[in-house]
Design a protein around this motif. Structure first.
Motif, PDB file in Angstrom:
ATOM      1  N   ALA A  61      -0.459  -6.989  -9.690  1.00  0.00           N
ATOM      2  CA  ALA A  61      -1.249  -5.762  -9.500  1.00  0.00           C
ATOM      3  C   ALA A  61      -1.338  -5.397  -8.021  1.00  0.00           C
ATOM      4  O   ALA A  61      -1.174  -4.223  -7.650  1.00  0.00           O
ATOM      5  N   LEU A  62      -1.580  -6.379  -7.169  1.00  0.00           N
ATOM      6  CA  LEU A  62      -1.663  -6.119  -5.731  1.00  0.00           C
ATOM      7  C   LEU A  62      -0.318  -5.665  -5.178  1.00  0.00           C
ATOM      8  O   LEU A  62      -0.256  -4.806  -4.291  1.00  0.00           O
ATOM      9  N   ASN A  63       0.757  -6.238  -5.706  1.00  0.00           N
ATOM     10  CA  ASN A  63       2.098  -5.830  -5.289  1.00  0.00           C
ATOM     11  C   ASN A  63       2.356  -4.362  -5.624  1.00  0.00           C
ATOM     12  O   ASN A  63       2.893  -3.604  -4.812  1.00  0.00           O
ATOM     13  N   LEU A  64       1.937  -3.944  -6.817  1.00  0.00           N
ATOM     14  CA  LEU A  64       2.110  -2.549  -7.226  1.00  0.00           C
ATOM     15  C   LEU A  64       1.230  -1.613  -6.407  1.00  0.00           C
ATOM     16  O   LEU A  64       1.647  -0.499  -6.053  1.00  0.00           O
ATOM     17  N   LEU A  65       0.022  -2.060  -6.089  1.00  0.00           N
ATOM     18  CA  LEU A  65      -0.872  -1.236  -5.266  1.00  0.00           C
ATOM     19  C   LEU A  65      -0.265  -1.016  -3.884  1.00  0.00           C
ATOM     20  O   LEU A  65      -0.255   0.117  -3.363  1.00  0.00           O
ATOM     21  N   ALA A  66       0.230  -2.096  -3.276  1.00  0.00           N
ATOM     22  CA  ALA A  66       0.843  -1.979  -1.955  1.00  0.00           C
ATOM     23  C   ALA A  66       2.094  -1.102  -2.003  1.00  0.00           C
ATOM     24  O   ALA A  66       2.333  -0.299  -1.099  1.00  0.00           O
ATOM     25  N   GLU A  67       2.869  -1.219  -3.075  1.00  0.00           N
ATOM     26  CA  GLU A  67       4.084  -0.413  -3.175  1.00  0.00           C
ATOM     27  C   GLU A  67       3.747   1.059  -3.403  1.00  0.00           C
ATOM     28  O   GLU A  67       4.423   1.945  -2.869  1.00  0.00           O
ATOM     29  N   ALA A  68       2.690   1.324  -4.186  1.00  0.00           N
ATOM     30  CA  ALA A  68       2.269   2.713  -4.408  1.00  0.00           C
ATOM     31  C   ALA A  68       1.820   3.349  -3.101  1.00  0.00           C
ATOM     32  O   ALA A  68       2.189   4.494  -2.788  1.00  0.00           O
ATOM     33  N   GLU A  69       1.034   2.625  -2.316  1.00  0.00           N
ATOM     34  CA  GLU A  69       0.577   3.151  -1.031  1.00  0.00           C
ATOM     35  C   GLU A  69       1.721   3.277  -0.042  1.00  0.00           C
ATOM     36  O   GLU A  69       1.774   4.220   0.758  1.00  0.00           O
ATOM     37  N   ASP A  70       2.643   2.321  -0.092  1.00  0.00           N
ATOM     38  CA  ASP A  70       3.824   2.361   0.781  1.00  0.00           C
ATOM     39  C   ASP A  70       4.639   3.619   0.527  1.00  0.00           C
ATOM     40  O   ASP A  70       4.950   4.389   1.455  1.00  0.00           O
ATOM     41  N   LYS A  71       4.967   3.860  -0.747  1.00  0.00           N
ATOM     42  CA  LYS A  71       5.763   5.034  -1.092  1.00  0.00           C
ATOM     43  C   LYS A  71       4.992   6.330  -0.842  1.00  0.00           C
ATOM     44  O   LYS A  71       5.574   7.333  -0.404  1.00  0.00           O
ATOM     45  N   SER A  72       3.694   6.324  -1.100  1.00  0.00           N
ATOM     46  CA  SER A  72       2.889   7.531  -0.882  1.00  0.00           C
ATOM     47  C   SER A  72       2.836   7.897   0.599  1.00  0.00           C
ATOM     48  O   SER A  72       2.950   9.074   0.966  1.00  0.00           O
ATOM     49  N   HIS A  73       2.687   6.876   1.451  1.00  0.00           N
ATOM     50  CA  HIS A  73       2.621   7.132   2.897  1.00  0.00           C
ATOM     51  C   HIS A  73       3.972   7.606   3.421  1.00  0.00           C
ATOM     52  O   HIS A  73       4.041   8.504   4.282  1.00  0.00           O
ATOM     53  N   ILE A  74       5.054   7.018   2.901  1.00  0.00           N
ATOM     54  CA  ILE A  74       6.391   7.465   3.299  1.00  0.00           C
ATOM     55  C   ILE A  74       6.618   8.904   2.859  1.00  0.00           C
ATOM     56  O   ILE A  74       7.195   9.717   3.599  1.00  0.00           O
ATOM     57  N   GLU A  75       6.172   9.247   1.668  1.00  0.00           N
ATOM     58  CA  GLU A  75       6.349  10.610   1.162  1.00  0.00           C
ATOM     59  C   GLU A  75       5.702  11.640   2.086  1.00  0.00           C
ATOM     60  O   GLU A  75       6.259  12.710   2.327  1.00  0.00           O
ATOM     61  N   ARG A  76       4.536  11.288   2.651  1.00  0.00           N
ATOM     62  CA  ARG A  76       3.802  12.245   3.487  1.00  0.00           C
ATOM     63  C   ARG A  76       4.270  12.236   4.933  1.00  0.00           C
ATOM     64  O   ARG A  76       4.327  13.284   5.579  1.00  0.00           O
ATOM     65  N   THR A  77       4.571  11.054   5.470  1.00  0.00           N
ATOM     66  CA  THR A  77       4.826  10.935   6.908  1.00  0.00           C
ATOM     67  C   THR A  77       6.238  10.489   7.260  1.00  0.00           C
ATOM     68  O   THR A  77       6.653  10.633   8.409  1.00  0.00           O
ATOM     69  N   GLY A  78       6.959   9.900   6.312  1.00  0.00           N
ATOM     70  CA  GLY A  78       8.291   9.394   6.606  1.00  0.00           C
ATOM     71  C   GLY A  78       8.311   7.964   7.095  1.00  0.00           C
ATOM     72  O   GLY A  78       9.375   7.388   7.309  1.00  0.00           O
ATOM     73  N   SER A  79       7.139   7.366   7.272  1.00  0.00           N
ATOM     74  CA  SER A  79       7.053   5.990   7.760  1.00  0.00           C
ATOM     75  C   SER A  79       6.009   5.228   6.955  1.00  0.00           C
ATOM     76  O   SER A  79       5.030   5.812   6.477  1.00  0.00           O
ATOM     77  N   ALA A  80       6.232   3.905   6.795  1.00  0.00           N
ATOM     78  CA  ALA A  80       5.325   3.096   5.979  1.00  0.00           C
ATOM     79  C   ALA A  80       4.037   2.747   6.712  1.00  0.00           C
ATOM     80  O   ALA A  80       2.988   2.580   6.096  1.00  0.00           O
ATOM     81  N   HIS A  81       4.092   2.587   8.032  1.00  0.00           N
ATOM     82  CA  HIS A  81       2.921   2.272   8.858  1.00  0.00           C
ATOM     83  C   HIS A  81       2.151   1.052   8.359  1.00  0.00           C
ATOM     84  O   HIS A  81       0.935   1.087   8.176  1.00  0.00           O
ATOM     85  N   GLY A  82       2.856  -0.038   8.095  1.00  0.00           N
ATOM     86  CA  GLY A  82       2.205  -1.291   7.771  1.00  0.00           C
ATOM     87  C   GLY A  82       2.072  -1.587   6.296  1.00  0.00           C
ATOM     88  O   GLY A  82       1.886  -2.754   5.920  1.00  0.00           O
ATOM     89  N   TRP A  83       2.150  -0.578   5.435  1.00  0.00           N
ATOM     90  CA  TRP A  83       2.036  -0.843   4.002  1.00  0.00           C
ATOM     91  C   TRP A  83       3.225  -1.657   3.506  1.00  0.00           C
ATOM     92  O   TRP A  83       3.101  -2.392   2.517  1.00  0.00           O
ATOM     93  N   ASP A  84       4.365  -1.524   4.176  1.00  0.00           N
ATOM     94  CA  ASP A  84       5.517  -2.318   3.767  1.00  0.00           C
ATOM     95  C   ASP A  84       5.279  -3.806   4.010  1.00  0.00           C
ATOM     96  O   ASP A  84       5.804  -4.650   3.288  1.00  0.00           O
ATOM     97  N   VAL A  85       4.472  -4.129   5.026  1.00  0.00           N
ATOM     98  CA  VAL A  85       4.160  -5.539   5.300  1.00  0.00           C
ATOM     99  C   VAL A  85       3.407  -6.145   4.133  1.00  0.00           C
ATOM    100  O   VAL A  85       3.743  -7.229   3.632  1.00  0.00           O
ATOM    101  N   LEU A  86       2.367  -5.438   3.653  1.00  0.00           N
ATOM    102  CA  LEU A  86       1.613  -5.924   2.499  1.00  0.00           C
ATOM    103  C   LEU A  86       2.504  -6.004   1.267  1.00  0.00           C
ATOM    104  O   LEU A  86       2.403  -6.951   0.469  1.00  0.00           O
ATOM    105  N   PHE A  87       3.373  -5.017   1.111  1.00  0.00           N
ATOM    106  CA  PHE A  87       4.264  -5.035  -0.049  1.00  0.00           C
ATOM    107  C   PHE A  87       5.155  -6.275  -0.032  1.00  0.00           C
ATOM    108  O   PHE A  87       5.314  -6.954  -1.063  1.00  0.00           O
ATOM    109  N   TYR A  88       5.752  -6.590   1.108  1.00  0.00           N
ATOM    110  CA  TYR A  88       6.634  -7.756   1.179  1.00  0.00           C
ATOM    111  C   TYR A  88       5.868  -9.054   0.958  1.00  0.00           C
ATOM    112  O   TYR A  88       6.376  -9.986   0.319  1.00  0.00           O
ATOM    113  N   ILE A  89       4.651  -9.138   1.465  1.00  0.00           N
ATOM    114  CA  ILE A  89       3.842 -10.345   1.279  1.00  0.00           C
ATOM    115  C   ILE A  89       3.539 -10.560  -0.200  1.00  0.00           C
ATOM    116  O   ILE A  89       3.758 -11.651  -0.752  1.00  0.00           O
TER     117      ILE A  89
END
Length: 449
Positions: free
Chosen positions: A227-255
């Motif tokens: 569940a935490l992996n999906l949450l981090a990936e959802a925020e990662d993709k959402s932030h990329i969609e808006r700004t073009g950059s993950a800004h740290g959400w990719d770190v949580l996703f990989y962890i």
């Protein structure tokens, strides 16, 4: 166990050190003394309103005198067009990919600012440029750098930004590929599904407290990490969609992806050996499987980070991709052995122990689980990848959805089959059932002979 925890901590630090600032669809890549004829960069699915913004700086050539700069440059190409370009190159219809009318030339180096003093070409020519390239033909394009001058080494810093304009709001940029724009919503829905699944599992554990084993708490941890992996990936993709950059959400996703991968394979091994609810210990060979699976998962996660963060322009990108696929296949094969051993041990014991014969007949779920694990591995490792190759770039999200739904179904099946029960029908038997099971086993053995 402490050694495993220390190893995991070291790997997490290593994963963090591998992360670069190029996460997302705005990427900054550095090319250093590269003589490759073709350097692929980023891939993106453009709509009718797509745009590529390319900024290249610090351009340095190993030999900048008396060369044809039109033989150097960037272009966009689809996979189908590239196959035809390769055929043109073989047939000598063109000598450089930039000359083909099948690709979209973004910028060739002969358009660099001319020198103010023609006698000092190497010094005065511009070493940077910026261009914005609109896409009118939708498709899945790859940004490629072509160097058609054999032996020439190129160094440069490349910043690329790819996005589509929202048709409902032309000022809004969507930095996710056309086939991935729906992924934030999909991951959010799946996060809610796993959250509900975790809440249901907690309720079951509280209601059947007397029949709860350690393996059931481990199952809860696996669901929580997913569940935490999906949450981090959802925020990662959402932030990329808006700004073009993950800004740290990719770190949580990989962890969380790293922890989820290790815990899931460990859970399959523990269930396959019957740990906790059948026996409170692991045999030496079963421990060895865990000692193989966990390091392999570490290597697989490191390879995945390198693949995602470096992109295809890196020299060793293909090698790391092959490493990831090989290690993933080895892990999938390794987790099957404990289940096979459990079934084999029960079958051998059944020939001398009537109760073991009954247990074998009652524990058909181990055979079912073995089949389901194989189907899960085959579907997520073969079918999902096949969907990626045959699906239109606009619907690449369907392969992600298929893989995630298969994983959810696997979690539900595992939880249902191995849920805590006070009067577990697989273990509570009477004498008549024992005799019937033993007779059934004999008939089964005669049939196999």
């Amino acid at each position: 166990m402490m050694a495993i925890y220390r190893s995991i901590a070291v790997v997490l630090l290593l994963l963090l050190s591998l992360l670069s600032s190029s996460s997302g669809e705005i990427r900054l890549n550095s090319v250093s003394s590269d003589s490759r004829a073709i350097i692929p960069f980023d891939e993106f699915g453009f709509t009718h309103a797509g745009v590529l913004v390319l900024n290249v700086s610090s351009i340095s050539l190993s030999d900048s005198s008396d060369i044809d700069l039109s033989q150097l440059g960037f272009f966009l190409s689809t996979a189908d067009a590239w196959l035809h370009v390769l055929q043109q190159l073989r047939d000598l219809d063109v000598t450089c990919a930039l000359q083909s009318d099948l690709v979209k030339v973004v910028y060739s180096f002969d358009h660099l600012d001319p020198p103010s003093n023609p006698s000092r070409v190497a010094v005065a020519r511009s070493t940077s440029f910026s261009t914005s390239f609109p896409i009118t033909d939708p498709g899945q394009y790859t940004l490629v750098f072509a160097n058609c001058l054999a032996g020439l080494r190129v160094s440069m810093s490349v910043r690329s930004a790819m996005y589509n304009l929202d048709p409902r709001s032309p000022d809004r940029r969507i930095y996710l590929s056309a086939g991935s724009a729906v992924l934030p919503f999909i991951y959010s829905v799946l996060f809610c599904a796993y959250l509900a699944l975790g809440a249901l599992w907690i309720a079951i554990l509280l209601r059947k407290r007397a029949a709860v084993f350690r393996i059931h708490y481990f199952m809860l941890a696996v669901v929580a990490l997913k569940a935490l992996n999906l949450l981090a990936e959802a925020e990662d993709k959402s932030h990329i969609e808006r700004t073009g950059s993950a800004h740290g959400w990719d770190v949580l996703f990989y962890i969380f992806s790293f922890l989820k991968g290790i815990s899931l394979f460990t859970l399959i091994v523990l269930i396959g050996t019957g740990w906790s609810f059948l026996k409170p210990y692991l045999q030496d060979r079963e421990k060895k499987v865990l000692m193989v699976v966990i390091p392999l998962q570490v290597v697989a996660n490191i390879a995945q980070v390198v693949i995602d963060e470096s992109g295809p322009y890196a020299r060793d990108w293909v090698t790391w991709k092959q490493v990831f696929l090989l290690v993933d296949v080895v892990c999938c094969c390794a987790v099957l052995f404990p289940i096979v051993w459990s079934i084999k041990n029960l079958r051998e014991a059944a020939r001398t122990d009537g109760k073991a014969a009954v247990n074998l007949m009652k524990l058909t779920l181990f055979r079912q689980y073995y089949v389901v694990v194989i189907c899960y591995i085959y579907f997520t490792r073969v079918v999902v990848y096949a969907l990626v190759t045959i699906t239109s770039y606009r619907y690449l999200w369907t392969s992600v959805m298929a893989g995630e739904l298969a994983t959810l179904a696997f979690y539900v099946f595992t939880g249902y089959k191995f849920r805590p029960e006070v009067h577990n029908p697989y273990f509570v038997i009477d004498d008549e059932e024992e005799e019937a099971a033993a007779e059934a086993l004999k008939l089964d053995d005669e049939f196999e002979l």
